[in-house]
Design an enzyme around this catalytic site. Structure first.
Site, PDB file in Angstrom:
ATOM      1  N   LYS A 187       1.016  21.034  22.012  1.00  0.00           N
ATOM      2  CA  LYS A 187       2.350  20.846  21.444  1.00  0.00           C
ATOM      3  C   LYS A 187       2.146  20.069  20.145  1.00  0.00           C
ATOM      4  O   LYS A 187       1.992  18.855  20.145  1.00  0.00           O
ATOM      5  CB  LYS A 187       3.243  20.087  22.437  1.00  0.00           C
ATOM      6  CG  LYS A 187       4.738  20.148  22.062  1.00  0.00           C
ATOM      7  CD  LYS A 187       5.057  19.228  20.919  1.00  0.00           C
ATOM      8  CE  LYS A 187       6.505  19.342  20.464  1.00  0.00           C
ATOM      9  NZ  LYS A 187       6.742  18.494  19.264  1.00  0.00           N
ATOM     10  N   GLU A 262      -3.691   7.608  22.402  1.00  0.00           N
ATOM     11  CA  GLU A 262      -4.079   6.939  21.160  1.00  0.00           C
ATOM     12  C   GLU A 262      -2.781   6.622  20.439  1.00  0.00           C
ATOM     13  O   GLU A 262      -2.116   7.506  19.908  1.00  0.00           O
ATOM     14  CB  GLU A 262      -4.990   7.844  20.334  1.00  0.00           C
ATOM     15  CG  GLU A 262      -5.761   7.079  19.273  1.00  0.00           C
ATOM     16  CD  GLU A 262      -5.212   7.323  17.889  1.00  0.00           C
ATOM     17  OE1 GLU A 262      -4.576   6.379  17.353  1.00  0.00           O
ATOM     18  OE2 GLU A 262      -5.410   8.402  17.341  1.00  0.00           O
ATOM     19  N   CYS A 296      -2.973   5.025  11.927  1.00  0.00           N
ATOM     20  CA  CYS A 296      -2.902   3.870  12.825  1.00  0.00           C
ATOM     21  C   CYS A 296      -4.098   2.935  12.686  1.00  0.00           C
ATOM     22  O   CYS A 296      -4.045   1.785  13.128  1.00  0.00           O
ATOM     23  CB  CYS A 296      -2.787   4.353  14.269  1.00  0.00           C
ATOM     24  SG  CYS A 296      -4.033   5.572  14.722  1.00  0.00           S
ATOM     25  N   GLU A 394       4.504  -1.930  13.425  1.00  0.00           N
ATOM     26  CA  GLU A 394       3.796  -0.888  12.672  1.00  0.00           C
ATOM     27  C   GLU A 394       4.761  -0.222  11.699  1.00  0.00           C
ATOM     28  O   GLU A 394       5.785   0.335  12.103  1.00  0.00           O
ATOM     29  CB  GLU A 394       3.212   0.153  13.623  1.00  0.00           C
ATOM     30  CG  GLU A 394       2.385   1.203  12.924  1.00  0.00           C
ATOM     31  CD  GLU A 394       1.746   2.199  13.876  1.00  0.00           C
ATOM     32  OE1 GLU A 394       0.599   2.600  13.646  1.00  0.00           O
ATOM     33  OE2 GLU A 394       2.419   2.581  14.858  1.00  0.00           O
TER      34      GLU A 394
END
Length: 491
Positions: A187, A262, A296, A394
């Protein structure tokens, strides 16, 4: 290679080895640099997602019994096909993601091909264990028992991939999963799914049996939810935000599905007074340029010792000011757009929040003068404190924050004062201290005087940055179950 996109630019789903019209029509994929339409991505229905998982389930038995050498050879052929179509694939990846030409070619398609090539190498899946004397055997007498640890495929794996790299991230999931004998439902991220369909084409052309890889896309959350909660799915491999990862983990927990997560990061870059400042600036500066900060692993949270703090801030600001922001297809461009207008607005809102919290905008903080596209200027925030949201959350854009510290103990404490723990960094001229600090950091990886990575080293996070490890041989472990076979050594 056959054009399977259907009429015009309308992409079809890939289910059970067939290219299938989507039940729920198509949606536009937008070029972040021009705001033009790249193509029309298919909108899968929940029924079609479940059909993809059922096809993967049916294909699992034959594929898992295929000799590892044959699976590896197929991955190698796929790598060759990707390389033959390198430029066209890179052009599409650039159009979907807004990556600069060098990034689209080298770090997206190039790394994607390299990952297929990496897992075209057969590795042992059996490990003999030392014999052990069992003094309380089932028949009341001692026996010497032999044992073998065998890695078996997990089964059907749903791979939910990130938008920042439509080639390397999916390849890093699909290739090791297939090498271990799993089958896959992919996906892709809704912003740039078309590249993943090209990857499926390459695998099909390489001779992949029907159902081993299936690709279903959609702009709605329901598509991803169906790919995660389907009963035919044994494992979910996800790259994305911590918030979404937590929701996926809840679903996996109810079904006892394996997970590889992750997730987000807020990488600390601890810079000591004796550091090579030029090296630190170049490393930290990758936050501004590499994927426009949408990664990230970026060193977005600089923790600078006071003796070097002002000089580091000055040089980071000068570095950011020299970077060319603009169209990613232009040769001189270093900083391209972020993925969407909504994400640009989110990043800009964080910069404004930082200003309101008391941070000083040293450079950036205004929208670049581009007629079209979703651009954010490289931005440096100084005079930050550990409690600020811009320091703790973040941002996922070309924004760096700087926090000062006095001594080693405080630097470590500030670095560890985070919900995240993916990749941290240490810059110091004292190598012994750098390694000592690295071991004290609560992060899955630490770069010492570098932001480079060893692609055989385990990759993953502590705390809310993820669950599990992949890359290199660790990815083969991630997509496998360990089976113990025990026998009396006399037999």
């Amino acid at each position: 290679m056959t054009d399977v996109r259907g009429a015009g630019d309308e992409q079809r789903l890939f289910i059970g080895g067939s290219w299938v019209e989507p039940d729920d029509g198509h949606y536009e994929v937008i070029d972040p640099a021009t705001e033009g339409v790249v193509g029309m991505a298919p909108e899968a229905s929940r029924k079609q997602v479940h059909a993809a998982a059922a096809a993967a389930r049916e294909a699992f038995g034959p594929w898992s019994r295929t000799p590892p050498e044959e699976r590896a050879a197929l991955l190698g052929r796929a790598a060759d096909i990707i390389r033959r179509n390198f430029l066209s694939y890179a052009d599409l990846a650039q159009a979907e993601s807004g990556a600069t030409t060098g990034t689209a070619r080298g770090m997206q398609v190039g790394v994607g091909a390299a990952r297929f090539r990496r897992y075209a190498r057969v590795e042992p899946v059996e490990q003999p264990l030392p014999p052990q004397i069992n003094e309380a055997g089932p028949f009341g007498k001692a026996a010497v028992m032999g044992a073998l640890a065998v890695r078996q495929p997990v089964g059907v794996v749903t791979c939910v991939t990130s938008y920042n790299n439509p080639w390397a991230n999916p390849a890093g999931k699909i290739a090791p999963a297939l090498a271990m004998g799993n089958t896959v439902v992919v996906k892709p991220a809704p912003q740039d799914p078309l590249s993943v369909y090209r990857m499926a084409e390459a695998l099909e052309a390489a001779g992949l049996p029907p159902g081993v890889v299936n690709v279903v896309s959609g702009s709605r959350p329901e598509v991803g939810e169906a790919a995660v909660d389907c009963e035919d799915v044994d494992m979910v491999s996800f790259t994305g935000s911590t918030a979404v990862g937590q929701r996926i983990a809840e679903v996996c927990g109810r079904g006892m599905k394996r997970q590889l997560m992750e997730l987000g990061g807020k990488g600390a870059a601890v810079v000591f007074d004796d550091a090579d400042v030029e090296s630190a600036v170049l490393g930290i500066g990758t936050t501004f340029s590499f994927y426009s900060g949408q990664i990230c692993t970026a060193p977005t949270r600089v923790i600078a010792q006071r003796g070097v703090h002002d000089r580091l801030v000055e040089q980071l600001a000068a570095y950011a000011g020299r970077l060319t922001v603009g169209g990613p297809r232009e040769p001189g461009t270093v900083v391209g757009p972020v993925i969407s207008a909504a994400h640009r607005d989110r990043v800009e809102a964080y910069v404004e929040l930082g200003r309101k919290e008391g941070a000083r905008i040293v450079t950036g903080g205004t929208r670049p003068p581009c007629d079209r596209g979703f651009y954010v200027a490289p931005t440096l925030l100084a005079d930050c404190t550990p409690d600020m949201r811009v320091v703790r959350e973040e941002i996922f854009g070309p924004v760096v924050v700087v926090v000062p510290f006095d001594d080693e103990e405080e630097g470590i404490a500030l670095a560890n004062d985070s919900d995240y723990g993916l990749i941290d960094y240490v810059w110091s001229g004292d190598v012994a201290r750098a390694f000592r600090v690295a071991r004290a950091l609560r992060a899955g990886g630490v770069g010492v005087n570098t932001v480079g990575r060893n692609m055989e080293a385990p990759f993953g996070g502590f705390k809310k940055s993820g669950v599990g490890r992949d890359v290199g041989s660790y990815a083969l472990h991630a997509y496998s179950e360990v089976q113990a076979i025990v026998w009396p050594s006399g037999n």
